[in-house]
Write a protein that holds these residues in place. Structure first.
Motif, PDB file in Angstrom:
ATOM      1  N   ARG A 267      41.078  41.713  41.296  1.00 51.72           N
ATOM      2  CA  ARG A 267      40.179  42.722  40.746  1.00 51.72           C
ATOM      3  C   ARG A 267      38.943  42.133  40.086  1.00 51.72           C
ATOM      4  O   ARG A 267      37.815  42.566  40.360  1.00 51.72           O
ATOM      5  CB  ARG A 267      40.936  43.595  39.737  1.00 51.72           C
ATOM      6  CG  ARG A 267      40.039  44.585  39.017  1.00 51.72           C
ATOM      7  CD  ARG A 267      40.819  45.518  38.116  1.00 51.72           C
ATOM      8  NE  ARG A 267      39.934  46.439  37.421  1.00 51.72           N
ATOM      9  CZ  ARG A 267      40.349  47.513  36.763  1.00 51.72           C
ATOM     10  NH1 ARG A 267      41.640  47.798  36.689  1.00 51.72           N
ATOM     11  NH2 ARG A 267      39.476  48.308  36.157  1.00 51.72           N
ATOM     12  N   ASP A 268      39.119  41.156  39.208  1.00 53.52           N
ATOM     13  CA  ASP A 268      37.982  40.620  38.460  1.00 53.52           C
ATOM     14  C   ASP A 268      36.924  40.043  39.395  1.00 53.52           C
ATOM     15  O   ASP A 268      35.718  40.291  39.222  1.00 53.52           O
ATOM     16  CB  ASP A 268      38.450  39.550  37.476  1.00 53.52           C
ATOM     17  CG  ASP A 268      39.248  40.138  36.317  1.00 53.52           C
ATOM     18  OD1 ASP A 268      39.197  41.370  36.130  1.00 53.52           O
ATOM     19  OD2 ASP A 268      39.933  39.364  35.618  1.00 53.52           O
ATOM     20  N   ALA A 269      37.382  39.277  40.400  1.00 56.52           N
ATOM     21  CA  ALA A 269      36.430  38.658  41.323  1.00 56.52           C
ATOM     22  C   ALA A 269      35.680  39.714  42.125  1.00 56.52           C
ATOM     23  O   ALA A 269      34.461  39.624  42.321  1.00 56.52           O
ATOM     24  CB  ALA A 269      37.160  37.695  42.265  1.00 56.52           C
ATOM     25  N   GLU A 273      31.448  41.137  42.005  1.00 61.46           N
ATOM     26  CA  GLU A 273      30.585  41.162  43.186  1.00 61.46           C
ATOM     27  C   GLU A 273      30.151  42.571  43.572  1.00 61.46           C
ATOM     28  O   GLU A 273      29.015  42.783  44.000  1.00 61.46           O
ATOM     29  CB  GLU A 273      31.322  40.556  44.391  1.00 61.46           C
ATOM     30  CG  GLU A 273      31.754  39.118  44.233  1.00 61.46           C
ATOM     31  CD  GLU A 273      32.638  38.671  45.392  1.00 61.46           C
ATOM     32  OE1 GLU A 273      32.564  39.304  46.467  1.00 61.46           O
ATOM     33  OE2 GLU A 273      33.400  37.703  45.221  1.00 61.46           O
ATOM     34  N   MET A 274      31.069  43.558  43.416  1.00 64.71           N
ATOM     35  CA  MET A 274      30.854  44.870  44.030  1.00 64.71           C
ATOM     36  C   MET A 274      30.889  46.034  43.047  1.00 64.71           C
ATOM     37  O   MET A 274      30.673  47.175  43.440  1.00 64.71           O
ATOM     38  CB  MET A 274      31.920  45.110  45.116  1.00 64.71           C
ATOM     39  CG  MET A 274      31.947  44.058  46.197  1.00 64.71           C
ATOM     40  SD  MET A 274      33.311  44.300  47.384  1.00 64.71           S
ATOM     41  CE  MET A 274      32.882  45.884  48.091  1.00 64.71           C
ATOM     42  N   GLY A 275      31.188  45.784  41.778  1.00 67.65           N
ATOM     43  CA  GLY A 275      31.279  46.869  40.817  1.00 67.65           C
ATOM     44  C   GLY A 275      32.698  47.386  40.677  1.00 67.65           C
ATOM     45  O   GLY A 275      33.646  46.827  41.238  1.00 67.65           O
ATOM     46  N   THR A 276      32.863  48.471  39.937  1.00 68.86           N
ATOM     47  CA  THR A 276      34.179  48.976  39.591  1.00 68.86           C
ATOM     48  C   THR A 276      35.004  49.345  40.816  1.00 68.86           C
ATOM     49  O   THR A 276      34.467  49.794  41.832  1.00 68.86           O
ATOM     50  CB  THR A 276      34.073  50.202  38.666  1.00 68.86           C
ATOM     51  OG1 THR A 276      35.381  50.668  38.342  1.00 68.86           O
ATOM     52  CG2 THR A 276      33.297  51.327  39.329  1.00 68.86           C
ATOM     53  N   VAL A 286      35.046  51.505  47.447  1.00 68.75           N
ATOM     54  CA  VAL A 286      35.110  50.453  48.462  1.00 68.75           C
ATOM     55  C   VAL A 286      35.567  49.141  47.831  1.00 68.75           C
ATOM     56  O   VAL A 286      36.319  48.372  48.429  1.00 68.75           O
ATOM     57  CB  VAL A 286      33.741  50.277  49.154  1.00 68.75           C
ATOM     58  CG1 VAL A 286      33.749  49.069  50.089  1.00 68.75           C
ATOM     59  CG2 VAL A 286      33.361  51.531  49.926  1.00 68.75           C
ATOM     60  N   ALA A 287      35.153  48.902  46.576  1.00 70.14           N
ATOM     61  CA  ALA A 287      35.584  47.688  45.878  1.00 70.14           C
ATOM     62  C   ALA A 287      37.091  47.681  45.669  1.00 70.14           C
ATOM     63  O   ALA A 287      37.738  46.632  45.754  1.00 70.14           O
ATOM     64  CB  ALA A 287      34.865  47.574  44.527  1.00 70.14           C
ATOM     65  N   GLY A 288      37.680  48.846  45.403  1.00 73.03           N
ATOM     66  CA  GLY A 288      39.125  48.932  45.263  1.00 73.03           C
ATOM     67  C   GLY A 288      39.842  48.578  46.554  1.00 73.03           C
ATOM     68  O   GLY A 288      40.840  47.851  46.555  1.00 73.03           O
ATOM     69  N   HIS A 289      39.346  49.104  47.657  1.00 77.20           N
ATOM     70  CA  HIS A 289      39.930  48.771  48.961  1.00 77.20           C
ATOM     71  C   HIS A 289      39.744  47.283  49.275  1.00 77.20           C
ATOM     72  O   HIS A 289      40.630  46.649  49.851  1.00 77.20           O
ATOM     73  CB  HIS A 289      39.293  49.632  50.052  1.00 77.20           C
ATOM     74  CG  HIS A 289      39.765  51.057  50.048  1.00 77.20           C
ATOM     75  ND1 HIS A 289      40.818  51.493  50.807  1.00 77.20           N
ATOM     76  CD2 HIS A 289      39.325  52.146  49.356  1.00 77.20           C
ATOM     77  CE1 HIS A 289      41.005  52.797  50.607  1.00 77.20           C
ATOM     78  NE2 HIS A 289      40.120  53.202  49.719  1.00 77.20           N
ATOM     79  N   GLU A 290      38.598  46.739  48.880  1.00 75.04           N
ATOM     80  CA  GLU A 290      38.349  45.309  49.102  1.00 75.04           C
ATOM     81  C   GLU A 290      39.312  44.456  48.286  1.00 75.04           C
ATOM     82  O   GLU A 290      39.835  43.432  48.778  1.00 75.04           O
ATOM     83  CB  GLU A 290      36.903  44.977  48.730  1.00 75.04           C
ATOM     84  CG  GLU A 290      36.538  43.497  48.850  1.00 75.04           C
ATOM     85  CD  GLU A 290      36.470  42.995  50.275  1.00 75.04           C
ATOM     86  OE1 GLU A 290      36.564  41.760  50.477  1.00 75.04           O
ATOM     87  OE2 GLU A 290      36.314  43.813  51.194  1.00 75.04           O
ATOM     88  N   ALA A 291      39.569  44.846  47.033  1.00 76.05           N
ATOM     89  CA  ALA A 291      40.513  44.096  46.195  1.00 76.05           C
ATOM     90  C   ALA A 291      41.901  44.096  46.824  1.00 76.05           C
ATOM     91  O   ALA A 291      42.589  43.065  46.852  1.00 76.05           O
ATOM     92  CB  ALA A 291      40.561  44.689  44.788  1.00 76.05           C
TER      93      ALA A 291
END
Length: 315
Positions: A267-269, A273-276, A286-291
């Motif tokens: 999550r932190d990384a 890069e992408m926000g919350t 999208v950042a959640g799916h990326e994590a």
């Protein structure tokens, strides 16, 4: 088109009402999916919650992002499929799983687990909230009766036994708000089952995992959320409840013999890069799916070292 599998709107049996590619609310069948080739690793995502991915575009969903991340860091081509509905409980996904294993022949199956899993899998809860009869269900499901796990088959008379859905506000037999039931230290044993709700879930996941392994595939558990969408409105209570759910999930995974993957490890990384990773309603950005995709990739590399990139920092 991405190869994706969706259920019919009423949750009917996967074998009769599945469709490939786009969500099809009429239940029309499409061409059968192709199995993976020997040169690819096939990954099947099965479950509910954020796997549904309705809050983001197709290119921003965890299954697609896992494919792109794997190729970006190691030039390995993964083929991923999703069989997902936001309100699907894993105890009700038995026919979906059999369909996926028989037609897609994946190498790895990722089962989801979120804070609403008890609500979506416990028969006395999902039957009340969906209006479907647990004795005449529209699809196969797992239940525990007299301490024994059984599979209840689809009833041809399910339409005639359907009643009006009613949303529960508290967990049955308690005054615990249903949105935070998953994070309580204990809940009363299920009626006629002789086991606690979390013991029930462990039995279901163990059976699903055994089915996957009999097919020759590996199985993992993805923690899709820890309560952000389950009515936890007070920020000061949130983290303690989320940690308790993680503890429940770890015990379930251990009892079922499944590796648990938590997107919190990346999550932190990703947020730098992408926000919350969450929208305001608690769903994944999208950042959640990326994590989630990166956490799964790390787990795949750990269990299959051949996937590891030449440059370890690329992981």
């Amino acid at each position: 088109y991405k190869r994706q599998v969706h259920a019919w709107a009423d949750g009917s049996d996967a074998r009769e009402y599945q469709t490939i590619q786009e969500a099809n609310w009429w239940g029309l069948l499409d061409f059968p999916p192709e199995p993976t080739s020997d040169s690819e690793l096939g990954v099947l995502f099965l479950g509910g919650g954020h796997l549904d991915g309705r809050e983001v575009e197709r290119g921003g969903q965890v299954s697609t992002l896992l494919e792109s991340h794997a190729y970006r860091v190691s030039q390995r081509r993964l083929r991923c499929w999703r069989m997902a509905r936001f309100d699907l409980g894993m105890a009700r996904a038995v026919s979906w799983l059999r369909l996926g294993l028989e037609t897609l022949k994946p190498d790895v199956v990722v089962l989801s687990l979120g804070a609403d899993e008890l609500r979506r899998s416990i028969p006395e809860v999902w039957s009340a909230e969906s209006g479907f009869s647990r004795h005449h269900p529209p699809g196969d499901y797992l239940d525990v009766r007299a301490g024994k796990l059984v599979e209840v088959p689809r009833s041809t008379r399910w339409k005639g036994r359907q009643s009006s859905p009613r949303e529960l506000t508290t967990w049955p037999g308690t005054d615990v708000p249903i949105g935070i039931a998953s994070s309580q230290p204990e809940l009363p044993a299920l009626r006629n089952a002789g086991v606690s709700p979390w013991e029930f879930l462990a039995c279901c996941y163990a059976e699903l995992a055994a089915t996957v392994r009999r097919s020759g595939a590996d199985v993992m558990l993805l923690l899709t959320d820890t309560g952000e969408t389950s009515g936890w409105h007070r920020r000061e209570d949130g983290e303690a409840l989320r940690q308790r759910l993680r503890e429940h999930a770890a015990k379930l995974a251990d009892a079922a013999g499944i590796r648990c993957v938590d997107p919190a490890v990346t999550r932190d990384a990703v947020e730098s890069e992408m926000g919350t990773i969450h929208h305001s309603d608690g769903s994944w950005t999208v950042a959640g799916h990326e994590a989630a995709a990166r956490a799964l990739w790390q787990a795949l590399v750990d269990t299959r070292p051949v996937l590891a990139p030449a440059n370890p920092s690329a992981r």
